[in-house]
Scaffold this motif. Structure first.
Motif, mmCIF file in Angstrom:
data_model
loop_
_atom_site.group_PDB
_atom_site.id
_atom_site.type_symbol
_atom_site.label_atom_id
_atom_site.label_comp_id
_atom_site.label_asym_id
_atom_site.label_seq_id
_atom_site.Cartn_x
_atom_site.Cartn_y
_atom_site.Cartn_z
ATOM 1 N N GLY A 1 5.050 17.351 -1.191
ATOM 2 C CA GLY A 1 4.962 19.145 -0.537
ATOM 3 C C GLY A 1 4.557 20.291 -1.244
ATOM 4 O O GLY A 1 5.458 19.983 -2.638
ATOM 5 N N HIS A 2 3.996 21.093 -1.387
ATOM 6 C CA HIS A 2 3.164 22.113 -2.014
ATOM 7 C C HIS A 2 3.636 23.499 -1.985
ATOM 8 O O HIS A 2 3.575 23.973 -0.456
ATOM 9 C CB HIS A 2 1.421 22.200 -2.165
ATOM 10 N N ASP A 3 4.461 23.861 -3.296
ATOM 11 C CA ASP A 3 5.001 25.109 -2.957
ATOM 12 C C ASP A 3 5.430 25.231 -1.216
ATOM 13 O O ASP A 3 6.539 24.109 -1.277
ATOM 14 C CB ASP A 3 3.570 26.187 -1.851
ATOM 15 N N TYR A 4 5.811 26.332 -0.079
ATOM 16 C CA TYR A 4 5.904 26.256 1.108
ATOM 17 C C TYR A 4 6.289 24.989 2.134
ATOM 18 O O TYR A 4 7.418 24.542 2.018
ATOM 19 C CB TYR A 4 5.669 27.402 1.427
ATOM 20 N N GLY A 5 5.392 23.394 1.322
ATOM 21 C CA GLY A 5 5.361 22.831 2.150
ATOM 22 C C GLY A 5 6.402 21.623 1.698
ATOM 23 O O GLY A 5 6.930 21.057 2.521
ATOM 24 N N ILE A 6 7.117 22.467 0.908
ATOM 25 C CA ILE A 6 8.602 21.248 0.180
ATOM 26 C C ILE A 6 9.935 21.270 0.956
ATOM 27 O O ILE A 6 10.453 20.235 1.623
ATOM 28 C CB ILE A 6 8.715 21.168 -0.994
ATOM 29 N N HIS A 7 9.512 22.833 1.727
ATOM 30 C CA HIS A 7 11.143 23.248 2.810
ATOM 31 C C HIS A 7 10.579 21.602 4.171
ATOM 32 O O HIS A 7 11.271 20.726 4.361
ATOM 33 C CB HIS A 7 11.229 24.133 3.500
ATOM 34 N N MET B 1 0.770 -1.339 0.248
ATOM 35 C CA MET B 1 0.388 0.193 0.135
ATOM 36 C C MET B 1 0.878 1.304 -0.142
ATOM 37 O O MET B 1 1.827 1.014 0.855
ATOM 38 C CB MET B 1 -1.144 -0.359 0.989
ATOM 39 N N THR B 2 0.602 2.507 -0.760
ATOM 40 C CA THR B 2 1.030 3.919 -0.811
ATOM 41 C C THR B 2 0.370 4.249 0.593
ATOM 42 O O THR B 2 -0.489 4.534 0.722
ATOM 43 C CB THR B 2 1.394 4.595 -2.400
ATOM 44 N N VAL B 3 1.159 5.482 1.138
ATOM 45 C CA VAL B 3 0.483 6.062 1.470
ATOM 46 C C VAL B 3 1.550 7.591 1.089
ATOM 47 O O VAL B 3 1.804 7.874 1.403
ATOM 48 C CB VAL B 3 1.527 5.933 3.364
ATOM 49 N N PHE B 4 0.499 8.593 1.172
ATOM 50 C CA PHE B 4 0.875 9.322 1.270
ATOM 51 C C PHE B 4 -0.151 10.442 1.894
ATOM 52 O O PHE B 4 -0.571 10.555 2.924
ATOM 53 C CB PHE B 4 -0.148 10.206 0.286
ATOM 54 N N ILE B 5 1.893 11.261 2.168
ATOM 55 C CA ILE B 5 1.370 12.314 3.569
ATOM 56 C C ILE B 5 1.896 13.771 2.892
ATOM 57 O O ILE B 5 2.887 13.821 1.765
ATOM 58 C CB ILE B 5 2.977 12.166 4.454
ATOM 59 N N MET B 6 0.552 14.382 3.029
ATOM 60 C CA MET B 6 0.636 15.778 2.374
ATOM 61 C C MET B 6 0.892 16.937 2.981
ATOM 62 O O MET B 6 0.061 16.530 3.548
ATOM 63 C CB MET B 6 -0.191 15.445 1.556
ATOM 64 N N VAL B 7 1.867 18.017 2.711
ATOM 65 C CA VAL B 7 1.559 19.321 3.081
ATOM 66 C C VAL B 7 2.025 20.836 2.073
ATOM 67 O O VAL B 7 1.948 20.191 0.560
ATOM 68 C CB VAL B 7 2.902 18.877 3.676
ATOM 69 N N ALA B 8 0.677 21.489 2.752
ATOM 70 C CA ALA B 8 0.156 21.999 1.859
ATOM 71 C C ALA B 8 1.413 23.186 2.082
ATOM 72 O O ALA B 8 1.851 23.979 2.564
ATOM 73 C CB ALA B 8 -1.295 22.681 2.418
ATOM 74 N N GLY B 9 0.400 24.563 0.919
ATOM 75 C CA GLY B 9 2.025 25.909 1.011
ATOM 76 C C GLY B 9 1.265 26.647 2.018
ATOM 77 O O GLY B 9 0.402 26.430 2.658
ATOM 78 N N VAL B 10 2.431 27.402 1.575
ATOM 79 C CA VAL B 10 1.621 29.234 2.270
ATOM 80 C C VAL B 10 1.024 29.256 2.375
ATOM 81 O O VAL B 10 -0.343 29.258 2.257
ATOM 82 C CB VAL B 10 3.031 29.897 1.854
ATOM 83 N N PHE B 11 0.389 29.746 3.784
ATOM 84 C CA PHE B 11 -0.785 29.845 4.721
ATOM 85 C C PHE B 11 -2.394 29.007 4.259
ATOM 86 O O PHE B 11 -3.463 29.489 4.415
ATOM 87 C CB PHE B 11 -1.945 31.449 3.665
ATOM 88 N N THR B 12 -1.915 27.859 3.648
ATOM 89 C CA THR B 12 -2.341 26.957 2.810
ATOM 90 C C THR B 12 -2.286 25.549 4.172
ATOM 91 O O THR B 12 -1.993 25.690 4.308
ATOM 92 C CB THR B 12 -3.213 26.459 2.065
#
Length: 507
Positions: free
Chosen positions: A78-84, A1-12
């Protein structure tokens, strides 16, 4: 199974992933959308207590909570800032992470804060000044509904989605943007996928061109473990096209995607190093600092055409633009017309460099005009690609000695993610002040939609104000058509454009 852990960008925060997360879960994946401390109502905290390390700890905790049994493979998104925070967590848990997905995000480096990726250059400078004064404990207010474009393209967002983005927005603790990212290098072996949102101004072909320039820092992008996808939308695909994003994330987890070609592969010359499509006589260059002059034999002084390359071009690119076959070919073609052809190198290495690139061009022009072989009263400027924004200075109150301005497949307004909305580098506005200056515009019929929109805005503005605009169309031409398209497609347009420039210089 793939587990996706997702982190949003700045302000979100986590709520922006709702539709995409539901689609991934419905397809059998385990999904975690990480609520970041101090952003939104999920994990409230005083801004002074929140920095990038806080968010790295948030992501690391989610990784640690995933059961490692049964072959679960963790994909960090990681989206936008979330990649950090994603990279910080992956660096601390490299054995647990099977892939990192950069979702319309930059390429953070060790020791560099997320502030460096803030697209609005004015705001970036203001925040840097606050950091120098030690004001690191506050927060940055989220954009109003009509201000999101300063942070990325809103292409593809419906009115309802933009309303939702605005409603979900929360202040961003300043420490998360100002604290440098610290990496040990442990994640170097983790496979990577970049998902580029083309509405935000960059596609896979553009990244390939950057690699082709030969900058060693970009060579890692050609590793077989690095893949790329495109989404034809703006900066918030989880709201504009959640189903397409979910599909791309599933494919990325499976190792799919486009791979880049290393620079200098035998038999595959990059586009910018392919031959010029017109036969031009050999002529040696006369190098003066950052400027090369191609001067025909005979008495002078003569009119000159200064060729301004595009960009951004990585600082480590070799050869530098003034030695590219296209620019050298144009310069020798100018010399064949009995005038002085000029190539130059300017320091447009990043979209934040337009000020110093403009200074480089201005200095080159003065050097050329001071040369006794040049008629200082008869000079033309010819801009290419991303160098097109530099034309704005010359369209605004053009000097009397500037007899013509030409541009080939130019960018004529800042692209959405360039952070130049308030700058002077907006030719589509400056053309209203061009007066009687002749402008010759070579337009690629198959230009990328994002650049084509800036060209059409320029043409409309020029027509509305009665500017002296001549359009030279290359109907089947692509961006960089001299070397990416068949010579028979481009030769007539090149000859016509050159003849027009020569006519304006000799009239």
């Amino acid at each position: 199974m793939t587990v996706f852990i997702m982190v949003a960008g700045v302000f979100t925060g986590a709520p922006v992933w709702q539709e995409t997360a539901a689609l991934l879960a419905a397809a059998g994946s385990e999904v975690h959308t990480v609520p970041l401390t101090g952003v939104g109502a999920g994990r409230p905290a005083a801004p002074a207590r929140v920095d990038l390390e806080t968010h790295i700890a948030d992501v690391t905790a989610v990784i640690d909570a995933v059961d490692a049994a049964n072959g679960r493979e963790i994909v960090l998104v990681g989206h936008d800032y979330g990649i950090h925070p994603v990279l910080g967590a992956a660096d601390r848990r490299p054995q647990r992470v099977t892939r990192v997905v950069y979702l319309d995000a930059g390429m953070p480096r060790n020791g560099v804060p997320a502030l460096a990726a803030v697209p609005d250059q004015v705001l970036r400078a203001q925040l840097a000044e606050r950091a120098q004064r030690g004001e690191t404990g506050g927060e940055l207010a989220p954009p109003a509904r009509d201000e999101w474009q300063r942070w990325g393209s809103t292409a593809g967002l419906s009115d309802a989605a933009l309303d939702r983005l605005t409603a979900l927005a929360a202040p961003q603790p300043l420490g998360t943007l100002l604290q440098p990212l610290r990496l040990t290098g442990a994640l170097a072996a983790v496979p990577v996928t970049g998902v580029l949102c083309t509405g935000n101004g960059v596609g896979v072909d553009a990244v390939q061109r950057l690699v082709d320039f030969g900058d060693p820092e970009l060579a890692a992008l050609t590793d077989p473990q690095v893949t790329f996808f495109e989404l034809p939308t703006g900066h918030w695909p989880m709201l504009s096209c959640p189903a397409e994003l979910a599909d791309v994330l599933r494919r990325a987890a499976a190792g799919e995607g486009r791979r880049l070609r290393p620079a200098g592969v035998a038999g595959e010359a990059p586009a910018h190093l392919r031959p010029f499509p017109l036969d031009v006589p050999e002529l040696p260059r006369d190098r003066k600092g950052h400027v090369d002059l191609y001067v025909p034999d005979g008495e002078g002084p003569r009119p000159a055409v200064v060729l301004v390359h595009g960009g951004p071009v990585p600082a480590g690119a070799r050869p530098t633009p003034r030695d590219w076959p296209t620019l050298v070919g144009y310069a020798r073609l100018v010399a064949a017309e009995g005038m002085v052809g000029v190539t130059l190198d300017h320091r447009l290495h990043d979209v934040a460099d337009y000020e110093r690139a403009a200074a480089d061009v201005a200095a080159a022009v003065e050097l050329v005009r001071a040369d006794p072989r040049v008629d200082a009263g008869r000079v033309a400027l010819w801009f290419f690609s991303g160098g097109g924004l530099l034309a704005a200075d010359w369209l605004t109150e053009p000097p009397a000695w500037l007899r013509c301005l030409a541009a080939s497949y130019p960018v004529l307004a800042p692209l959405p993610n360039w952070g130049l909305a308030g700058s002077r580098f907006r030719p589509a506005r400056a053309v209203t002040q061009a007066g009687a200056l002749p402008v010759v515009l070579l337009r690629a019929g198959r230009e990328t939609p994002e650049i084509a929109a800036t060209v059409e805005a320029f043409v409309t503005a020029a027509e509305d104000c009665g500017a002296h605009l001549e359009l030279v169309d290359v109907p089947n031409g692509h961006h960089g058509f001299e070397t990416v398209d068949a010579p028979e497609e481009t030769r007539p347009a090149l000859r016509r454009a050159m003849r027009s420039v020569v006519t304006h210089l000799t009239a």
